[in-house]
Design a protein around this motif. Structure first.
Motif, PDB file in Angstrom:
ATOM      1  N   LEU A   1       0.790  -1.219   0.000  1.00 12.30           N
ATOM      2  CA  LEU A   1       0.000   0.000   0.000  1.00 12.30           C
ATOM      3  C   LEU A   1       0.830   1.280   0.000  1.00 12.30           C
ATOM      4  O   LEU A   1       0.451   2.266  -0.631  1.00 12.30           O
ATOM      5  N   LEU A   2       1.932   1.253   0.704  1.00 12.36           N
ATOM      6  CA  LEU A   2       2.683   2.495   0.866  1.00 12.36           C
ATOM      7  C   LEU A   2       4.180   2.260   0.907  1.00 12.36           C
ATOM      8  O   LEU A   2       4.659   1.139   1.114  1.00 12.36           O
TER       9      LEU A   2
ATOM     10  N   ARG B   1      -4.239   4.577  -6.063  1.00 14.39           N
ATOM     11  CA  ARG B   1      -5.276   5.549  -5.714  1.00 14.39           C
ATOM     12  C   ARG B   1      -5.948   5.242  -4.380  1.00 14.39           C
ATOM     13  O   ARG B   1      -6.136   6.133  -3.549  1.00 14.39           O
ATOM     14  N   LYS B   2      -6.356   3.994  -4.152  1.00 14.85           N
ATOM     15  CA  LYS B   2      -7.042   3.664  -2.913  1.00 14.85           C
ATOM     16  C   LYS B   2      -6.143   3.885  -1.699  1.00 14.85           C
ATOM     17  O   LYS B   2      -6.606   4.357  -0.655  1.00 14.85           O
TER      18      LYS B   2
ATOM     19  N   LEU C   1      -4.557   7.233   3.030  1.00 13.23           N
ATOM     20  CA  LEU C   1      -3.534   8.057   3.671  1.00 13.23           C
ATOM     21  C   LEU C   1      -4.009   9.500   3.832  1.00 13.23           C
ATOM     22  O   LEU C   1      -3.762  10.131   4.861  1.00 13.23           O
ATOM     23  N   GLY C   2      -4.697  10.008   2.819  1.00  8.63           N
ATOM     24  CA  GLY C   2      -5.211  11.368   2.898  1.00  8.63           C
ATOM     25  C   GLY C   2      -6.164  11.544   4.067  1.00  8.63           C
ATOM     26  O   GLY C   2      -6.105  12.550   4.794  1.00  8.63           O
ATOM     27  N   LYS C   3      -7.034  10.568   4.284  1.00  8.54           N
ATOM     28  CA  LYS C   3      -7.973  10.631   5.408  1.00  8.54           C
ATOM     29  C   LYS C   3      -7.241  10.544   6.745  1.00  8.54           C
ATOM     30  O   LYS C   3      -7.590  11.242   7.701  1.00  8.54           O
ATOM     31  N   LEU C   4      -6.215   9.692   6.806  1.00  7.87           N
ATOM     32  CA  LEU C   4      -5.461   9.546   8.050  1.00  7.87           C
ATOM     33  C   LEU C   4      -4.702  10.823   8.400  1.00  7.87           C
ATOM     34  O   LEU C   4      -4.677  11.253   9.563  1.00  7.87           O
ATOM     35  N   PHE C   5      -4.077  11.423   7.401  1.00  8.57           N
ATOM     36  CA  PHE C   5      -3.366  12.679   7.656  1.00  8.57           C
ATOM     37  C   PHE C   5      -4.340  13.780   8.054  1.00  8.57           C
ATOM     38  O   PHE C   5      -4.090  14.540   9.001  1.00  8.57           O
ATOM     39  N   LYS C   6      -5.458  13.888   7.355  1.00 12.12           N
ATOM     40  CA  LYS C   6      -6.427  14.948   7.630  1.00 12.12           C
ATOM     41  C   LYS C   6      -7.031  14.820   9.027  1.00 12.12           C
ATOM     42  O   LYS C   6      -7.274  15.824   9.706  1.00 12.12           O
TER      43      LYS C   6
ATOM     44  N   VAL D   1       7.524   8.159  11.797  1.00 13.07           N
ATOM     45  CA  VAL D   1       6.117   8.240  11.430  1.00 13.07           C
ATOM     46  C   VAL D   1       5.455   6.923  11.815  1.00 13.07           C
ATOM     47  O   VAL D   1       6.066   5.855  11.688  1.00 13.07           O
ATOM     48  N   VAL D   2       4.238   7.001  12.341  1.00  8.77           N
ATOM     49  CA  VAL D   2       3.464   5.814  12.707  1.00  8.77           C
ATOM     50  C   VAL D   2       2.118   5.918  11.994  1.00  8.77           C
ATOM     51  O   VAL D   2       1.365   6.877  12.202  1.00  8.77           O
ATOM     52  N   ILE D   3       1.821   4.912  11.159  1.00 13.89           N
ATOM     53  CA  ILE D   3       0.668   4.974  10.255  1.00 13.89           C
ATOM     54  C   ILE D   3      -0.264   3.800  10.523  1.00 13.89           C
ATOM     55  O   ILE D   3       0.084   2.646  10.238  1.00 13.89           O
ATOM     56  N   PRO D   4      -1.469   4.049  11.055  1.00 15.29           N
ATOM     57  CA  PRO D   4      -2.440   2.966  11.257  1.00 15.29           C
ATOM     58  C   PRO D   4      -3.173   2.667   9.947  1.00 15.29           C
ATOM     59  O   PRO D   4      -4.377   2.912   9.819  1.00 15.29           O
TER      60      PRO D   4
END
Length: 236
Positions: free
Chosen positions: A16-17, A73-74, A79-84, A199-202
């Motif tokens: 994904l990333l 894209r997905k 990621l955009g929602k998590l950052f926002k 950075v910690v990304i759920p």
């Protein structure tokens, strides 16, 4: 333009990333005047996918460290929602000029644009966008030319442009080498001493968060050592 080896700077890769260790001094995307930028080298990071990854957020040109990319894209939408929503935890290291009075604290100062002619330059503004940063002293020292220095761990709780740089300046201890908000324009000045350390990304609720750290950049290690910290993992 010479090719930048992003494969050697890859810190994390999954379906994904990606997280890359952004070098200081290079913008993440092409500006109005053109020039080299990190995005032009993302083709190295396709890893079999039809398209190159894309930026999930931004780092300033002179900031180094963890930069998150979405592979499709997905993933970028997630990621955009998590950052926002502020669910992605970001930690920075900064060497500042001056001596914070305490050992930790929180800066709660609104920010707004300086003026229309200064691009993204920001200023403290009680009526501006709410902006919060936590800070903790990791070490202190004295440089014979600069005077008091401190190594700080900074945790932004909001994502305003130049937030950490303006907040540190407002507290009376600007980030070393800052050409806009500090003394970095003077002759013989150091590069900006601001590093996106972790950075910690759920990313997926069913899995543990993705946690990534970027090694200390070489241009910061001398000042960090002055503050009592030596990091053997540093790189160019």
């Amino acid at each position: 333009m010479p090719e930048i080896d992003l494969l050697s700077r890859l810190l994390h890769r999954d379906g994904l990333l990606l997280v890359v260790d952004k070098p200081a001094g290079l913008p993440v995307h092409r500006g109005p005047k053109g020039g080299d930028n990190l995005e032009d080298h993302f083709h190295q990071l396709r890893f079999g996918l039809p398209r190159a990854p894309a930026l999930a957020h931004r780092l300033d040109k002179d900031t180094s460290g963890c930069l998150v990319l979405g592979r499709h894209r997905k993933a970028l939408e997630r990621l955009g929602k998590l950052f926002k929503s502020g669910r992605i935890q970001k930690t920075y290291w900064a060497v500042v000029e001056g001596a914070p009075a305490g050992e930790e604290g929180e800066i709660d100062l609104g920010l707004s644009r300086l003026d229309a002619d200064r691009g993204w330059w920001m200023r403290v503004d009680p009526l501006g966008l709410p902006s919060k940063t936590s800070w903790r002293v990791m070490g202190r020292g004295v440089d014979p030319d600069l005077g008091d220095l401190a190594l700080l761990e900074l945790t932004p709780h909001t994502g305003r442009t130049h937030q950490l740089r303006v907040h540190c300046q407002a507290m009376g201890w600007p980030i070393l080498g800052d050409p806009v908000y500090g003394g970095g324009r003077r002759e013989g000045s150091r590069p900006l001493h601001l590093h996106a350390r972790s950075v910690v990304i759920p990313m997926q609720d069913s899995k543990a968060p993705v946690a990534v750290e970027a090694p200390a950049p070489a241009h910061m290690t001398a000042a960090m050592a002055t503050c009592g910290h030596v990091f053997r993992e540093s790189q160019e």
